[in-house]
Design a protein around this motif. Sequence first.
Motif, short mmCIF file in Angstrom:
data_model
loop_
_atom_site.label_atom_id
_atom_site.label_comp_id
_atom_site.label_asym_id
_atom_site.label_seq_id
_atom_site.Cartn_x
_atom_site.Cartn_y
_atom_site.Cartn_z
N VAL A 325 75.03 -5.63 -10.96
CA VAL A 325 74.50 -4.08 -9.36
C VAL A 325 73.66 -3.64 -10.29
O VAL A 325 72.20 -4.01 -9.26
N GLU A 326 72.75 -3.83 -11.52
CA GLU A 326 71.90 -2.86 -11.65
C GLU A 326 70.49 -3.75 -11.56
O GLU A 326 69.77 -3.31 -11.55
N PHE A 327 70.39 -5.53 -11.76
CA PHE A 327 69.57 -6.10 -11.85
C PHE A 327 69.32 -5.96 -10.27
O PHE A 327 67.88 -6.17 -10.86
N LEU A 328 70.13 -6.45 -9.19
CA LEU A 328 69.31 -5.95 -8.05
C LEU A 328 68.57 -4.43 -7.91
O LEU A 328 67.97 -5.15 -7.31
N ARG A 329 69.29 -3.87 -8.14
CA ARG A 329 68.46 -2.84 -8.13
C ARG A 329 67.09 -3.01 -8.98
O ARG A 329 66.15 -1.96 -8.64
N ARG A 330 67.04 -3.37 -10.17
CA ARG A 330 65.65 -3.30 -10.89
C ARG A 330 64.79 -3.83 -9.94
O ARG A 330 63.91 -4.18 -9.89
N CYS A 331 65.08 -5.30 -9.42
CA CYS A 331 65.00 -6.31 -8.56
C CYS A 331 63.91 -5.60 -7.06
O CYS A 331 63.33 -5.71 -6.90
N CYS A 332 64.87 -4.95 -6.44
CA CYS A 332 64.84 -4.05 -5.40
C CYS A 332 63.39 -3.03 -5.68
O CYS A 332 62.21 -3.15 -5.21
N PHE A 333 63.36 -2.44 -6.78
CA PHE A 333 62.42 -1.46 -7.50
C PHE A 333 61.23 -2.43 -7.49
O PHE A 333 59.71 -1.92 -7.80
N LEU A 334 61.56 -3.05 -8.47
CA LEU A 334 59.83 -4.07 -8.46
C LEU A 334 58.90 -4.52 -7.61
O LEU A 334 58.23 -4.24 -7.57
N CYS A 339 54.87 -4.35 -3.73
CA CYS A 339 54.51 -3.89 -2.43
C CYS A 339 53.24 -2.66 -2.53
O CYS A 339 52.05 -2.85 -1.82
N ILE A 340 53.78 -1.53 -3.25
CA ILE A 340 53.13 -0.37 -3.13
C ILE A 340 51.20 -0.81 -3.59
O ILE A 340 51.02 0.00 -3.43
#
Length: 348
Positions: A325-334, A339-340
């Motif tokens: 779950v945390e790996f997915l969150r880190r990927c999403c935030f990255l 994108c920003i």
Amino acid sequence: MNKFLGKNTPSIRESNMELLRVLCMLFIVCGHITLAHKSDLMGDSSYYINYFFRSFAVVAVNVYVLISGYYGIKLKVKKLGEINTMVTVYSVLFVLFSLWVGIHELQIRKDFLFLFPVITKQYWFITVYFVLCFLSPFLNLFIDKIDKKNLERLLLTLFACFCLLPTFSFLFNFPSITEDAGYGIVNFCFLYLLGRYIRLYYRRNFSKYVYWIGYGIAALGLCIFQLSYSYILGFPFTSLWSYDTFFVFIGAIFLFMYFREIKIRSRLINYVATYALSVYVLHFHPLTFSYFFNDILKVQKYEGWEYVVLLVILPVFIYVVCMGVEFLRRCCFLAIKECINGSRLNRF
């Protein structure tokens, strides 16, 4: 070692304390399973199993603080900001999840606090650890200025006031000085200073296995003592599982010292250890803790040897799931960050 890895390959940092972080988080999850199981019926098999496992696992939080003191916290606001973001994201998501599955009714005044989980102490360890981080520059400066002899005197005084005295206060039912069972900043500062002392001044005088045996004796002693005291009192006695009591303190020291002496290098261990804090946040949200352990995992239905196996296997399973779950969150935030940054570059 570099000649085997290659000239341009960075060496792997030692993993003994990283492995200890992972082990302690497994201990914490195991302890929380015993809390969810809630077997307080004296003489029941689960009653003895809970006492045994929790007596070995209860040292985990103290060990975490000792590790922080051993290496010394270097205050980095950016790093604390990243932790705060992680905690806030999961805090809010689990509120939404609990509303969705119907285990919580919206209470705007109370639920608003979950938007600021660190300062409102939704996760007690995170809040107290943040305070320790902000105090760490002053604690480090103090350590640099004080000499070894006076530091030893201070640590002995703190041990007497905030470890021995609370132990007797629990045994004879009178108020201790802090009355926080070691869950507060006083115990954290004491352990932090002790960790710094061990790093700067302590040298091993005997086999590392003495520490391992000492940890086992401390845990078994805690288990047997509390079980015996429970029968004397006629009700389950659990107060010595507090973090500011003698058996927990000594057990944490012995376990920490054993891992201090072993030598391990592993990129995998180092990587897995980076997820330890997120495992705590994910599995211990106040609104969903009981739902996950009792309604989904149904830990209360396990008894006897099945419960023993559960206490060994389930913490590992939970750690792996939380890592995912945390790996997915880190990927999403990255991805969001890229994108920003990309949109900013396109403007120019």
